[in-house]
Write an enzyme that holds these catalytic residues in place. Structure first.
Site, PDB file in Angstrom:
ATOM      1  N   ASP A 189       3.583 -13.776   1.012  1.00  9.84           N
ATOM      2  CA  ASP A 189       3.404 -13.757   2.466  1.00  9.84           C
ATOM      3  C   ASP A 189       4.799 -13.784   3.091  1.00  9.84           C
ATOM      4  O   ASP A 189       5.508 -14.787   2.986  1.00  9.84           O
ATOM      5  CB  ASP A 189       2.589 -14.990   2.865  1.00  9.84           C
ATOM      6  CG  ASP A 189       2.296 -15.055   4.366  1.00  9.84           C
ATOM      7  OD1 ASP A 189       1.389 -15.807   4.738  1.00  9.84           O
ATOM      8  OD2 ASP A 189       2.985 -14.377   5.148  1.00  9.84           O
ATOM      9  N   ASP A 224       2.180  -7.546   6.018  1.00  7.71           N
ATOM     10  CA  ASP A 224       3.174  -8.519   5.542  1.00  7.71           C
ATOM     11  C   ASP A 224       2.695  -9.374   4.369  1.00  7.71           C
ATOM     12  O   ASP A 224       3.295 -10.405   4.087  1.00  7.71           O
ATOM     13  CB  ASP A 224       3.613  -9.426   6.698  1.00  7.71           C
ATOM     14  CG  ASP A 224       2.460 -10.196   7.313  1.00  7.71           C
ATOM     15  OD1 ASP A 224       1.300  -9.902   6.979  1.00  7.71           O
ATOM     16  OD2 ASP A 224       2.712 -11.090   8.135  1.00  7.71           O
ATOM     17  N   GLU A 225       1.614  -8.976   3.718  1.00  7.61           N
ATOM     18  CA  GLU A 225       1.096  -9.767   2.606  1.00  7.61           C
ATOM     19  C   GLU A 225       0.596  -8.858   1.495  1.00  7.61           C
ATOM     20  O   GLU A 225       0.159  -7.747   1.752  1.00  7.61           O
ATOM     21  CB  GLU A 225      -0.116 -10.614   3.045  1.00  7.61           C
ATOM     22  CG  GLU A 225       0.191 -11.703   4.033  1.00  7.61           C
ATOM     23  CD  GLU A 225      -1.082 -12.436   4.428  1.00  7.61           C
ATOM     24  OE1 GLU A 225      -1.981 -12.574   3.589  1.00  7.61           O
ATOM     25  OE2 GLU A 225      -1.163 -12.836   5.591  1.00  7.61           O
TER      26      GLU A 225
END
Length: 410
Positions: free
Chosen positions: A13, A110-111
């Site tokens: 993350d 974003d992960e």
DNA sequence: TCTGGGGTCCTAGGACCC
DNA sequence: TCTGGGGTCCTAGGACCC
């Protein structure tokens, strides 16, 4: 249901990703400052999309209205969003992950999950996680938290336990001690609505949920209830699937307007723009859509949606617009103002394999449609070469006409 | 303080077919 | 004449995620 055993999965993350991307590009101006990527500078409105940790310490958080953020933090550096930058950084981040394992499933911009099962040659998971964290920082200037677990759920929960820059392992054996004391709203899949219903049954923590009978939960919440109970026990047998994200199920575009729209003529230019954007994204991904959904949000934040299916799958902005106008028209009778309009294409298929249904009107009409599609594709090429401003979309579209009557059941 | 935009999945009810 | 049940598709809405 037996869970595949002995998997090793990382969840990475990137911490306050949008802000971190801007800090990486302009550290002299932004590093160490309370900063937030927020909203719409033209409307002087909108919400915080991402806040730096310096801003979070002052109470600023995601989804907060920009006005409130500025009240809490008058010196907040407000950065307008740059989604092109985020997509580029995200692509490089996911490419870096694939150097460690081919099994990378992007979860959001974003992960991602990385399945390290069978990648033992790289060393223990903690060592791999540290290497990934270091490279993200060194090569992309992105701080990240990493969770390690035997499945996607526990890896995801673990990455959330230490932010920013943590590395946390969560095994099945850790679940009662580390997961159960947490508020039930911290469990992946429990949002405000479920948390409120659970609170009515005195379920406050993840442990409370785990101790409830699965039959009780299933009776009241259906499939969701059973899934929640399984999650509260830290179980999850879903595979890390690199194909997720390669075949989207919907492509949509929506916009909150500076001024409410009340009538079809107000809404038409907005729906034109949204339809064009959706169609261009469909064409860029070589997709065609069969169903079109229009969303309208009124001033009380009530959403209504109307959808209809087309006889022929399409990637044409003109087709989407015609359908969208027909769907929206009954609601745009001047009695209600709408603050948001959206157009979404669903039931997507491969453009190269789409076969048009023959119709009674085969002849002049389809030929015109083919010409129009060719014009839209030519416009894509011009935009790719000379930029978005090179084409005025309205010039490509037919004049306003009677809204199509979407096919309805009954 | 005034509420974004991109998605996914689930549910429920009606139509329709067998 | 009245009455079925199961399966599937479609649409509307809601909840959740980031």
């Amino acid at each position: 249901m037996p869970e595949p055993s002995e998997r090793t999965i990382l969840h990475v993350d990137a911490n306050c990703f949008f802000v971190s991307c801007h800090v990486a590009r302009d550290p002299a101006r932004l590093a160490g400052r309370p900063a937030a990527v927020a909203g719409d500078p033209e409307r002087r409105a909108g919400v915080v999309l991402s806040a730096s940790y310096e801003a979070r310490r002052l109470g600023v958080h995601g989804a907060m209205p920009l006005g409130e953020a500025l009240r809490l933090c008058p010196h907040l550096v407000v950065i307008p969003p740059d989604f092109g930058l985020y997509r580029e950084r995200s692509g490089r981040m996911h490419a870096l992950f694939r150097e460690f394992s081919p099994l990378v499933e992007p979860f959001s911009i974003d992960e991602a999950w990385i399945d390290l099962t069978g990648c033992g040659g790289l060393g223990p998971a903690g060592v791999v996680a540290r290497a990934i964290q270091r490279r993200l920082q060194a090569e992309l200037a992105l701080p990240a938290s990493i969770g390690i677990g035997p499945n996607k759920l526990l890896a995801k929960m673990a990455s959330g336990l230490r932010k920013p820059r943590g590395i946390t392992e969560l095994s099945r054996a850790d679940v009662p001690l580390l997961l159960w004391p947490l508020p039930v709203a911290d469990l992946f899949g429990v949002g405000p609505a479920l948390a409120a219903r659970l609170a009515a049954w005195n379920v406050r923590s993840i442990g409370d949920l785990a101790r409830l009978g699965p039959a009780f939960l299933e009776r009241r919440l259906g499939q969701t209830g059973r899934q929640l109970w399984v999650a509260a026990h830290g179980r999850d047998d879903a595979a890390v699937d690199p194909a997720v994200g390669e075949a989207p199920k919907s492509v949509g575009c929506s916009v909150t307007l500076g001024r409410d729209v009340w009538t079809c003529s107000d809404a038409r230019p907005v729906l034109l723009d949204l339809s064009e954007k959706v169609a261009r994204r469909l064409r860029a991904r070589r997709l065609v859509a069969t169903t079109v959904t229009v969303t309208l949000r009124d001033s009380t934040f009530r959403d209504r949606s109307r959808s209809a299916s087309l006889a022929d799958p399409t990637d044409s902005g003109a087709d989407l617009l015609r359908c969208a106008l027909g769907l929206a028209a009954p609601a745009l009778d001047g009695s209600t103002g709408y603050r948001l309009l959206g157009v979404t294409a669903t039931r997507l298929g491969d453009a190269d394999r789409a076969v048009r249904q023959p119709t009674l009107f085969d002849g002049a009409m389809p030929l015109a449609a083919e010409h129009r599609r060719a014009a839209e594709r030519a416009a894509d090429a011009v935009r790719d070469r000379f930029g978005d401003g090179a084409i005025v979309p309205a010039l490509l579209l037919p004049p306003p006409r009677r809204p199509a009557h979407p096919r309805r059941a009954g």
